[in-house]
Scaffold this motif. Structure first.
Motif, PDB file in Angstrom:
ATOM      1  N   ARG A  48       0.810  -1.223   0.000  1.00  0.00           N
ATOM      2  CA  ARG A  48       0.000   0.000   0.000  1.00  0.00           C
ATOM      3  C   ARG A  48       0.840   1.269   0.000  1.00  0.00           C
ATOM      4  NH1 ARG A  48      -4.428  -1.040   4.654  1.00  0.00           N
ATOM      5  NH2 ARG A  48      -5.164   0.985   3.885  1.00  0.00           N
ATOM      6  N   LYS A  49       2.139   1.122   0.121  1.00  0.00           N
ATOM      7  CA  LYS A  49       3.059   2.273   0.129  1.00  0.00           C
ATOM      8  C   LYS A  49       2.685   3.283   1.210  1.00  0.00           C
ATOM      9  CE  LYS A  49       5.145   0.519  -3.415  1.00  0.00           C
ATOM     10  NZ  LYS A  49       6.456  -0.173  -3.228  1.00  0.00           N
ATOM     11  N   LEU A  50       2.228   2.774   2.348  1.00  0.00           N
ATOM     12  CA  LEU A  50       1.849   3.620   3.476  1.00  0.00           C
ATOM     13  C   LEU A  50       2.716   3.297   4.677  1.00  0.00           C
ATOM     14  CD1 LEU A  50      -2.050   3.295   3.269  1.00  0.00           C
ATOM     15  CD2 LEU A  50      -0.705   5.291   2.586  1.00  0.00           C
ATOM     16  N   ALA A  51       2.907   4.289   5.534  1.00  0.00           N
ATOM     17  CA  ALA A  51       3.638   4.038   6.771  1.00  0.00           C
ATOM     18  C   ALA A  51       2.850   3.059   7.625  1.00  0.00           C
ATOM     19  CB  ALA A  51       3.843   5.341   7.531  1.00  0.00           C
ATOM     20  N   TYR A  52       3.533   2.159   8.280  1.00  0.00           N
ATOM     21  CA  TYR A  52       2.858   1.175   9.113  1.00  0.00           C
ATOM     22  C   TYR A  52       2.189   1.819  10.321  1.00  0.00           C
ATOM     23  CZ  TYR A  52       4.051  -3.323   7.022  1.00  0.00           C
ATOM     24  OH  TYR A  52       4.107  -4.419   6.214  1.00  0.00           O
ATOM     25  N   SER A  53       2.659   2.987  10.699  1.00  0.00           N
ATOM     26  CA  SER A  53       2.071   3.650  11.853  1.00  0.00           C
ATOM     27  C   SER A  53       2.253   5.158  11.741  1.00  0.00           C
ATOM     28  CB  SER A  53       2.721   3.133  13.142  1.00  0.00           C
ATOM     29  OG  SER A  53       2.059   3.627  14.271  1.00  0.00           O
ATOM     30  N   THR A  54       1.179   5.903  11.979  1.00  0.00           N
ATOM     31  CA  THR A  54       1.247   7.358  12.017  1.00  0.00           C
ATOM     32  C   THR A  54       1.222   7.806  13.476  1.00  0.00           C
ATOM     33  OG1 THR A  54      -1.156   7.607  11.917  1.00  0.00           O
ATOM     34  CG2 THR A  54       0.030   7.479   9.819  1.00  0.00           C
ATOM     35  N   PHE A  55       1.589   9.049  13.734  1.00  0.00           N
ATOM     36  CA  PHE A  55       1.629   9.474  15.132  1.00  0.00           C
ATOM     37  C   PHE A  55       1.513  10.980  15.279  1.00  0.00           C
ATOM     38  CE2 PHE A  55       6.026   9.034  13.640  1.00  0.00           C
ATOM     39  CZ  PHE A  55       6.544  10.286  13.920  1.00  0.00           C
ATOM     40  N   THR A  56       1.086  11.382  16.487  1.00  0.00           N
ATOM     41  CA  THR A  56       1.094  12.773  16.942  1.00  0.00           C
ATOM     42  C   THR A  56       1.806  12.804  18.278  1.00  0.00           C
ATOM     43  OG1 THR A  56      -1.043  13.208  15.882  1.00  0.00           O
ATOM     44  CG2 THR A  56      -0.319  14.775  17.567  1.00  0.00           C
ATOM     45  N   GLU A  99       3.585  16.125  14.098  1.00  0.00           N
ATOM     46  CA  GLU A  99       2.512  15.356  13.470  1.00  0.00           C
ATOM     47  C   GLU A  99       3.039  14.615  12.245  1.00  0.00           C
ATOM     48  OE1 GLU A  99      -1.381  18.052  13.917  1.00  0.00           O
ATOM     49  OE2 GLU A  99       0.345  19.160  13.172  1.00  0.00           O
ATOM     50  N   PHE A 100       2.719  13.330  12.169  1.00  0.00           N
ATOM     51  CA  PHE A 100       3.087  12.529  11.006  1.00  0.00           C
ATOM     52  C   PHE A 100       1.864  11.766  10.518  1.00  0.00           C
ATOM     53  CE2 PHE A 100       4.791   8.385   9.348  1.00  0.00           C
ATOM     54  CZ  PHE A 100       5.174   8.888   8.107  1.00  0.00           C
ATOM     55  N   ASP A 101       1.211  12.326   9.509  1.00  0.00           N
ATOM     56  CA  ASP A 101       0.079  11.691   8.809  1.00  0.00           C
ATOM     57  C   ASP A 101      -1.159  11.470   9.666  1.00  0.00           C
ATOM     58  OD1 ASP A 101       1.504  11.713   6.509  1.00  0.00           O
ATOM     59  OD2 ASP A 101       1.750   9.546   6.312  1.00  0.00           O
ATOM     60  N   LEU A 158      -2.681  25.963  13.942  1.00  0.00           N
ATOM     61  CA  LEU A 158      -1.285  26.060  14.367  1.00  0.00           C
ATOM     62  C   LEU A 158      -0.397  26.467  13.199  1.00  0.00           C
ATOM     63  CD1 LEU A 158      -0.957  22.819  16.551  1.00  0.00           C
ATOM     64  CD2 LEU A 158      -1.389  25.156  17.327  1.00  0.00           C
ATOM     65  N   ASP A 159       0.587  27.307  13.499  1.00  0.00           N
ATOM     66  CA  ASP A 159       1.604  27.643  12.501  1.00  0.00           C
ATOM     67  C   ASP A 159       2.594  26.485  12.442  1.00  0.00           C
ATOM     68  OD1 ASP A 159       0.532  30.145  11.906  1.00  0.00           O
ATOM     69  OD2 ASP A 159       1.583  31.089  13.589  1.00  0.00           O
ATOM     70  N   THR A 160       2.628  25.797  11.319  1.00  0.00           N
ATOM     71  CA  THR A 160       3.469  24.611  11.209  1.00  0.00           C
ATOM     72  C   THR A 160       4.588  24.800  10.202  1.00  0.00           C
ATOM     73  OG1 THR A 160       2.058  23.625   9.505  1.00  0.00           O
ATOM     74  CG2 THR A 160       1.537  23.099  11.791  1.00  0.00           C
ATOM     75  N   THR A 161       5.664  24.094  10.443  1.00  0.00           N
ATOM     76  CA  THR A 161       6.754  24.003   9.473  1.00  0.00           C
ATOM     77  C   THR A 161       6.920  22.533   9.114  1.00  0.00           C
ATOM     78  OG1 THR A 161       8.400  23.830  11.246  1.00  0.00           O
ATOM     79  CG2 THR A 161       7.940  26.037  10.384  1.00  0.00           C
ATOM     80  N   LYS A 210       5.251  17.468  10.389  1.00  0.00           N
ATOM     81  CA  LYS A 210       4.890  18.862  10.665  1.00  0.00           C
ATOM     82  C   LYS A 210       5.221  19.192  12.120  1.00  0.00           C
ATOM     83  CE  LYS A 210       0.561  18.596   9.469  1.00  0.00           C
ATOM     84  NZ  LYS A 210      -0.829  19.024   9.180  1.00  0.00           N
ATOM     85  N   GLU A 211       5.835  20.343  12.317  1.00  0.00           N
ATOM     86  CA  GLU A 211       6.203  20.783  13.669  1.00  0.00           C
ATOM     87  C   GLU A 211       5.529  22.112  13.987  1.00  0.00           C
ATOM     88  OE1 GLU A 211      10.640  19.317  14.681  1.00  0.00           O
ATOM     89  OE2 GLU A 211      10.531  20.840  13.111  1.00  0.00           O
TER      90      GLU A 211
END
Length: 386
Positions: free
Chosen positions: A85-93, A107-109, A124-127, A137-138
């Protein structure tokens, strides 16, 4: 810390699954607060393992002071991209708050964090930063008192898709809902329960995806001190009572022997209530200068059971019953953020199993359970033995 972080989380498992594919880990300390929400790919056992690995790795490394780059790099190499599926096995905040009240969000996905200030959701202002080919994203900003942050898995914004709603509950619609139901007095637990309740309704109680909500709120620290049991050395009675009376915040005494000791040292008397709202919980007592006086083992055990219910219950009406266990649980959950436990180690023979050594007495076991459940609810607990 400048603020205490009121924290709560809850989840709905995908229909037909015994395990949730999302995982939340957090650590609450005097100098910092860290929380991680991870969403494993898919659902069920596999997703639960992937999410748990991600959350455990992140919380352990961040607690030890490692950088986000090292954390993400470790997670990437531990859980590679799904080849199909070309997806990360786990996303997180990840949300980290330091002692000065500065917040760092990664934040990651996962869906973007909802940041509420004065009942308004503020983007939120993110970079964007690239680490080993992955974009994260931070965000960084300073907390103010009563600020609320809500972070969720994608089961929230997909709630109702193909059921009540065609495309699910969008991020913007969730933000509008949060603005409607929250105010400066809303607790993290209330936010979590309200949001999960709507998701469950949108899914018609048959969740099509694992759904997790976590919320934090910056509040002013509130303290309480609980005294239970007399000290082993009777010569320390006065010292123990002096310690209790010179603390700031709510003062609680649990146990008949302890209550008699406190009344004696304070030169006052105990008045006992004759009301028993719960036949399984002995009546409370009253001592001038003490906020709550209860019986010992039965009341403490009842309070532990009620606090354990808090973690999984959507309604907290049971905390408002009139019995001593409910009153004790309510004070410890709602009226304080820091709890100091003054524990006397004198053993009451009535509470002692003859097959166990003294240090494993029933009283100490129940008090240890109380300490653990309070920590699991995000409280800062300090224990002193006499």
């Amino acid at each position: 810390m400048k603020f205490f972080i009121d924290f709560a989380t809850g989840s709905l498992n995908k229909q037909g699954e015994e395990l949730c594919g999302d995982k939340v880990e957090f650590v609450q300390e005097e100098e910092s607060f860290i929380a991680v929400l991870s969403d494993g790919l898919g659902s069920g056992v596999k997703a639960n393992i992937l999410a748990t690995l991600t959350a455990k790795i992140a919380i352990t490394m961040l607690k030890e002071g490692l950088s986000i780059e090292e954390v993400v790099d470790t997670i990437i190499h531990t859980l590679p991209v799904c080849s199909v599926r070309k997806l990360a096995y786990s996303t997180f905040t990840i949300i980290k708050v330091n002692k000065e009240g500065m917040v760092y969000v990664v934040e990651f996905d996962n869906p973007s964090v909802f940041f509420l200030r004065n009942n308004q959701v503020i983007p939120l202002d993110t970079t964007v930063k690239e680490i080993n080919g992955r974009q994260i994203k931070e965000s960084q900003f300073e907390l103010q008192e009563k600020d609320i942050l809500v972070f969720v898995s994608d089961g929230v914004i997909h709630a109702g898709a193909g059921m009540i709603l065609n495309l699910g509950w969008s991020w913007k619609e969730v933000a509008n809902y949060l603005q409607t139901v929250t105010d400066r007095e809303t607790t993290a637990k209330m936010v979590t329960n309200l949001l999960l309740g709507v998701c469950e309704d949108l899914y018609i109680k048959r969740p099509g995806d694992d759904t997790t909500v976590a919320a934090i709120k910056a509040i002013t620290p509130k303290k309480a001190t609980l005294l239970s049991g007399p000290p082993v050395d009777k010569n320390r009675d006065k010292e123990m009572i002096s310690h209790l009376m010179h603390t700031i915040g709510k003062k609680i005494v649990c146990g008949g022997t302890a209550a008699n000791m406190v009344a004696r040292e304070l030169g006052t008397e105990i008045k006992t209530s004759f009301e028993m709202p719960d036949p399984n919980i002995p009546p409370i007592g009253y001592i001038r200068g003490i906020d709550l006086v209860t019986e010992g083992i039965l009341t403490l055990k009842g309070a532990v059971e009620r606090l354990e219910r808090v973690k999984v219950s959507k309604e907290l009406d049971f905390l408002y019953a009139g019995d001593g266990a409910s009153q004790l649980a309510r004070i410890l959950f709602e009226d304080c953020t820091h709890i100091k436990m003054l524990i006397g180690r004198a053993i009451n023979p009535a509470h002692q199993n003859p097959d166990f050594p003294n240090e494993l007495s029933i009283k100490l076991h129940v008090l240890h359970r109380l300490e653990q459940v309070l920590i699991s609810l995000g409280k800062i607990v300090e224990v002193e033995y006499y």
